[in-house]
Write a protein that holds these residues in place. Structure first.
Motif, PDB file in Angstrom:
ATOM      1  N   LEU A 130       0.830  -1.202   0.000  1.00 39.83           N
ATOM      2  CA  LEU A 130       0.000   0.000   0.000  1.00 39.83           C
ATOM      3  C   LEU A 130       0.866   1.253   0.000  1.00 39.83           C
ATOM      4  O   LEU A 130       0.615   2.204  -0.754  1.00 39.83           O
ATOM      5  N   HIS A 131       1.896   1.251   0.833  1.00 39.08           N
ATOM      6  CA  HIS A 131       2.790   2.405   0.882  1.00 39.08           C
ATOM      7  C   HIS A 131       3.541   2.583  -0.440  1.00 39.08           C
ATOM      8  O   HIS A 131       3.700   3.712  -0.921  1.00 39.08           O
ATOM      9  N   LEU A 132       4.013   1.470  -1.007  1.00 44.58           N
ATOM     10  CA  LEU A 132       4.735   1.531  -2.280  1.00 44.58           C
ATOM     11  C   LEU A 132       3.841   2.065  -3.393  1.00 44.58           C
ATOM     12  O   LEU A 132       4.234   2.969  -4.148  1.00 44.58           O
ATOM     13  N   ALA A 133       2.638   1.515  -3.502  1.00 40.39           N
ATOM     14  CA  ALA A 133       1.729   1.952  -4.571  1.00 40.39           C
ATOM     15  C   ALA A 133       1.297   3.402  -4.381  1.00 40.39           C
ATOM     16  O   ALA A 133       1.116   4.139  -5.363  1.00 40.39           O
ATOM     17  N   LEU A 134       1.144   3.832  -3.135  1.00 37.55           N
ATOM     18  CA  LEU A 134       0.779   5.227  -2.875  1.00 37.55           C
ATOM     19  C   LEU A 134       1.927   6.156  -3.256  1.00 37.55           C
ATOM     20  O   LEU A 134       1.702   7.244  -3.800  1.00 37.55           O
ATOM     21  N   GLU A 135       3.157   5.733  -2.979  1.00 36.00           N
ATOM     22  CA  GLU A 135       4.313   6.537  -3.369  1.00 36.00           C
ATOM     23  C   GLU A 135       4.417   6.638  -4.893  1.00 36.00           C
ATOM     24  O   GLU A 135       4.684   7.718  -5.439  1.00 36.00           O
ATOM     25  N   VAL A 136       4.201   5.529  -5.592  1.00 38.49           N
ATOM     26  CA  VAL A 136       4.206   5.561  -7.061  1.00 38.49           C
ATOM     27  C   VAL A 136       3.119   6.502  -7.566  1.00 38.49           C
ATOM     28  O   VAL A 136       3.363   7.362  -8.418  1.00 38.49           O
ATOM     29  N   VAL A 183       3.737  11.560  -0.398  1.00 39.92           N
ATOM     30  CA  VAL A 183       2.887  11.716   0.793  1.00 39.92           C
ATOM     31  C   VAL A 183       3.236  10.672   1.847  1.00 39.92           C
ATOM     32  O   VAL A 183       2.444  10.394   2.730  1.00 39.92           O
ATOM     33  N   LEU A 184       4.433  10.093   1.758  1.00 38.68           N
ATOM     34  CA  LEU A 184       4.801   9.055   2.713  1.00 38.68           C
ATOM     35  C   LEU A 184       4.803   9.573   4.150  1.00 38.68           C
ATOM     36  O   LEU A 184       4.565   8.814   5.090  1.00 38.68           O
ATOM     37  N   ASP A 185       5.040  10.870   4.326  1.00 39.65           N
ATOM     38  CA  ASP A 185       5.007  11.415   5.676  1.00 39.65           C
ATOM     39  C   ASP A 185       3.586  11.486   6.235  1.00 39.65           C
ATOM     40  O   ASP A 185       3.394  11.675   7.436  1.00 39.65           O
ATOM     41  N   ARG A 186       2.585  11.307   5.349  1.00 41.16           N
ATOM     42  CA  ARG A 186       1.194  11.341   5.795  1.00 41.16           C
ATOM     43  C   ARG A 186       0.471  10.020   5.535  1.00 41.16           C
ATOM     44  O   ARG A 186      -0.747   9.947   5.651  1.00 41.16           O
ATOM     45  N   VAL A 187       1.233   9.001   5.191  1.00 43.66           N
ATOM     46  CA  VAL A 187       0.598   7.746   4.789  1.00 43.66           C
ATOM     47  C   VAL A 187      -0.191   7.113   5.939  1.00 43.66           C
ATOM     48  O   VAL A 187      -1.209   6.449   5.715  1.00 43.66           O
TER      49      VAL A 187
END
Length: 448
Positions: free
Chosen positions: A147-153, A163-167
């Motif tokens: 989930l974090h990887l796909a959100l970063e992509v 937005v990893l600081d708000r994930v």
């Protein structure tokens, strides 16, 4: 020819099949398909449903009668995904949908997607570097990591920001919104949003969190246009080829909210399930890695090399067959009609079970087996395999997803071995998308 009655499970007089369905919707639909066949009629209070489990029924409904089987759409009384996606491409219909499709189509052309590949590679490389710090054989919560990887992509390619600081804010907010949206479709007696129930208040807080993130991106870009090479820039500069009009701020927000779900939640689940199957079947992993070694020699695939990885794609497709990211498509029956020889009533909801079609024993040999070879050397009917939907509303981001998934899987498989932490197969959790219930842990070990 007289109509045939549609098989109907036994239900309760008032609530119909609510209790059985609500307990685990996907497992319930699997059981009904097995017991009652390719079309099943059920009811939740006053709302009538038809469960469609065969490609022939899907073709008749979604393609041949697309004016009868329509999206659930009422901007005055939003329901389901409309509650937080608004009138984005997934939820809108009619002239607005046609306009938005025309606006977004150029954004998702292959030449634009390939320019985003370096950002996909960068996100994958960051994850690989972080995982290399783990102890060998460390147990990793794969579903959360994907989930974090796909959100970063997604945010780097689409919106030019991380937005990893708000994930840890965004992921639970999306989860709340998805579950709430699913519940409003499946239970017509749920209280409206203005009633201050605990669930309604929780949904409003989650929606406010997502809106703050999305509107923040829009306003920051408007204040600092600069030079960008992402989809937000393309959305902001897109105009309707027929009218010359661009998107309003609200419409832009709705499309971005849609992309948050369609562009990261689905990809994360596909990667999670794919890594699960590779951990479960080491021989498949060995064959996959042999293809990657032959074509890539330890490198990251270029745009041309992505087209030279048939087995890699077959592994992804087989994972999507067994665990489709979106297991269900819902349409409203606009007027009385029939499918094959079965009568369907106006006002009912037709539920296309992608999961049941992907597991149909008459369509797939040994359907419960994980066998990527079934996608090599033969063309699969488009109504048998529906990971990106079907008909005019076929997923506009299918090429983006294919490039992203192939690239990231190739990177991860070349750097890590995966092993099961439990012999028990994960249970299903269907909240619009299909996830492993309670997450999925795998043992991860760096191999080079």
């Amino acid at each position: 020819m007289p109509h045939s009655p549609i098989p109907t499970p036994k239900g309760r007089r008032l609530s119909g099949h609510l209790a059985e369905f609500k307990q685990n919707p996907l497992d319930c639909m699997i059981r009904w398909h097995r017991e009652f066949g390719d079309i099943v009629n059920f009811r939740i209070f006053s709302q009538n449903f038809y469960l469609l489990n065969h490609p022939d029924l899907v073709e008749q409904a979604i393609t041949e009668q697309q004016d009868v089987f329509v999206k659930i759409y009422d901007p005055q009384k939003p329901k389901g995904l409309q509650l937080f996606m608004g009138q984005g491409l997934v939820t809108s219909t009619g002239p607005l949908w046609n306009q938005q499709r025309r606006l977004l189509q150029p954004v998702f052309q292959r030449r634009n997607i390939l320019t985003l590949q370096p950002e996909m590679e960068k996100a994958g490389a960051q994850l690989i570097e972080r995982w290399r710090q783990f102890e060998p054989g460390a147990e990793v919560e794969i579903s959360k990591e994907m989930l974090h990887l796909a959100l970063e992509v997604l945010t780097n390619t689409m919106f030019g920001t991380s937005v990893l600081d708000r994930v840890d804010e965004i992921a639970p907010a999306l989860d709340v919104c998805l579950r709430y949206a699913a519940a409003t479709v499946l239970n017509p007696l749920d209280p409206p949003l203005w009633v201050p129930t605990r669930r309604n208040r929780e949904f409003k807080r989650a929606l406010a969190t997502l809106d703050a993130v999305i509107y923040g991106m829009i306003d920051e870009r408007a204040a600092n246009p600069g030079q960008y090479n992402d989809l937000l820039h393309l959305l902001l500069s897109s105009t309707d080829p027929e009218t010359g009009a661009g998107m309003s701020r609200r419409q832009l927000r709705d499309e971005m909210a849609t992309l948050f779900v369609a562009g990261h939640e689905t990809s994360a689940n596909v990667l999670t399930w794919t890594l699960y199957y590779l951990a479960r079947y080491p021989k498949v992993m060995a064959r996959l890695r042999a293809e990657l070694r032959s074509v890539l020699n330890g490198g990251v695939p270029t745009a041309d090399q992505i087209e030279q990885l048939p087995y890699t794609k077959a592994v992804l497709f087989e994972a999507m067959r067994l665990k489709p990211a979106v297991a269900l498509i819902i349409r409203k029956v606009e007027r009385d009609t029939s499918l094959q020889n079965y009568p369907l009533k106006a006002g009912s909801l037709a539920m296309v079970s992608i999961y049941n079609i992907h597991h149909h024993p008459a369509l797939w040999e040994n359907p419960e087996a994980f066998d990527p070879d079934r996608f090599l050397g033969q063309k699969v009917s488009k109504y048998m395999f529906l990971p990106f939907g079907i008909g005019p509303r076929f997923c506009i981001g299918n090429q983006f997803a294919t490039v992203e998934l192939t690239l990231l899987l190739a990177m991860l498989a070349q750097h890590f071995d995966f092993a099961l932490c439990s012999d028990q197969e994960p249970e299903h959790d269907m909240a619009v998308t299909l996830r492993p219930k309670g997450g999925l842990k795998l043992s991860v070990r760096a191999i080079n």
